[in-house]
Design a protein around this motif. Sequence first.
Motif, PDB file in Angstrom:
ATOM      1  N   SER A   4     -18.566 -16.733 -12.144  1.00 42.53           N
ATOM      2  CA  SER A   4     -17.715 -15.634 -12.599  1.00 42.53           C
ATOM      3  C   SER A   4     -16.751 -16.185 -13.635  1.00 42.53           C
ATOM      4  O   SER A   4     -16.329 -17.336 -13.560  1.00 42.53           O
ATOM      5  N   ILE A   5     -16.425 -15.351 -14.600  1.00 44.18           N
ATOM      6  CA  ILE A   5     -15.494 -15.723 -15.656  1.00 44.18           C
ATOM      7  C   ILE A   5     -14.398 -14.673 -15.737  1.00 44.18           C
ATOM      8  O   ILE A   5     -14.678 -13.474 -15.747  1.00 44.18           O
ATOM      9  N   ILE A   6     -13.175 -15.136 -15.761  1.00 44.86           N
ATOM     10  CA  ILE A   6     -12.018 -14.269 -15.956  1.00 44.86           C
ATOM     11  C   ILE A   6     -11.309 -14.733 -17.219  1.00 44.86           C
ATOM     12  O   ILE A   6     -10.978 -15.913 -17.350  1.00 44.86           O
ATOM     13  N   TYR A   7     -11.093 -13.815 -18.134  1.00 51.65           N
ATOM     14  CA  TYR A   7     -10.388 -14.137 -19.375  1.00 51.65           C
ATOM     15  C   TYR A   7      -8.888 -13.943 -19.170  1.00 51.65           C
ATOM     16  O   TYR A   7      -8.469 -12.929 -18.602  1.00 51.65           O
ATOM     17  N   LEU A   8      -8.121 -14.900 -19.615  1.00 49.42           N
ATOM     18  CA  LEU A   8      -6.685 -14.879 -19.377  1.00 49.42           C
ATOM     19  C   LEU A   8      -5.977 -13.720 -20.083  1.00 49.42           C
ATOM     20  O   LEU A   8      -4.917 -13.288 -19.650  1.00 49.42           O
ATOM     21  N   ALA A  65     -10.323 -16.769  -2.489  1.00 56.14           N
ATOM     22  CA  ALA A  65      -9.765 -15.466  -2.866  1.00 56.14           C
ATOM     23  C   ALA A  65      -8.661 -15.014  -1.916  1.00 56.14           C
ATOM     24  O   ALA A  65      -7.742 -14.307  -2.322  1.00 56.14           O
ATOM     25  N   SER A  66      -8.732 -15.433  -0.662  1.00 56.41           N
ATOM     26  CA  SER A  66      -7.723 -15.015   0.314  1.00 56.41           C
ATOM     27  C   SER A  66      -6.487 -15.915   0.299  1.00 56.41           C
ATOM     28  O   SER A  66      -5.520 -15.650   1.000  1.00 56.41           O
ATOM     29  N   ALA A  82     -12.529 -15.788  -7.978  1.00 58.24           N
ATOM     30  CA  ALA A  82     -13.117 -15.883  -6.633  1.00 58.24           C
ATOM     31  C   ALA A  82     -13.433 -14.495  -6.084  1.00 58.24           C
ATOM     32  O   ALA A  82     -14.492 -14.281  -5.486  1.00 58.24           O
ATOM     33  N   LYS A  83     -12.541 -13.540  -6.300  1.00 58.34           N
ATOM     34  CA  LYS A  83     -12.797 -12.166  -5.844  1.00 58.34           C
ATOM     35  C   LYS A  83     -14.033 -11.585  -6.526  1.00 58.34           C
ATOM     36  O   LYS A  83     -14.825 -10.874  -5.903  1.00 58.34           O
ATOM     37  N   LYS A  84     -14.176 -11.874  -7.795  1.00 59.46           N
ATOM     38  CA  LYS A  84     -15.332 -11.390  -8.549  1.00 59.46           C
ATOM     39  C   LYS A  84     -16.639 -11.956  -7.972  1.00 59.46           C
ATOM     40  O   LYS A  84     -17.652 -11.274  -7.936  1.00 59.46           O
ATOM     41  N   LEU A  85     -16.602 -13.198  -7.508  1.00 58.63           N
ATOM     42  CA  LEU A  85     -17.793 -13.803  -6.894  1.00 58.63           C
ATOM     43  C   LEU A  85     -18.155 -13.140  -5.574  1.00 58.63           C
ATOM     44  O   LEU A  85     -19.337 -13.034  -5.235  1.00 58.63           O
ATOM     45  N   ILE A  86     -17.171 -12.688  -4.859  1.00 56.88           N
ATOM     46  CA  ILE A  86     -17.428 -12.020  -3.580  1.00 56.88           C
ATOM     47  C   ILE A  86     -18.157 -10.706  -3.816  1.00 56.88           C
ATOM     48  O   ILE A  86     -19.052 -10.340  -3.058  1.00 56.88           O
ATOM     49  N   LYS A  87     -17.798 -10.022  -4.894  1.00 60.23           N
ATOM     50  CA  LYS A  87     -18.406  -8.723  -5.210  1.00 60.23           C
ATOM     51  C   LYS A  87     -19.823  -8.845  -5.734  1.00 60.23           C
ATOM     52  O   LYS A  87     -20.602  -7.913  -5.643  1.00 60.23           O
TER      53      LYS A  87
END
Length: 89
Positions: A4-8, A65-66, A82-87
Amino acid sequence: YKKSIIYLKDLPACKIYNNYYGFIKLIVDGSNHIIGGTLFAPNAKSMSGEIAVAVRHHLSAIELASTPHIANDYSYAIKLAAKKLIKKK
């Protein structure tokens, strides 16, 4: 594996610090345990320890994520990744 990638640029911290570049990438194995990541952020050096601990102690994406994170800091992107990976299925 999954990533998963999150852009700042999508974080509240970017508005606070006026830095809109960078990303966080997390990688998990088939059992959803963190096996690595990439940090390209203004304070990546201080954030790298969290990824290292997650890899060393075989933390899952759910466990990462928690973990509480400060929402107005760049490290919040780790939690979001991490949340994105759970989904992801």
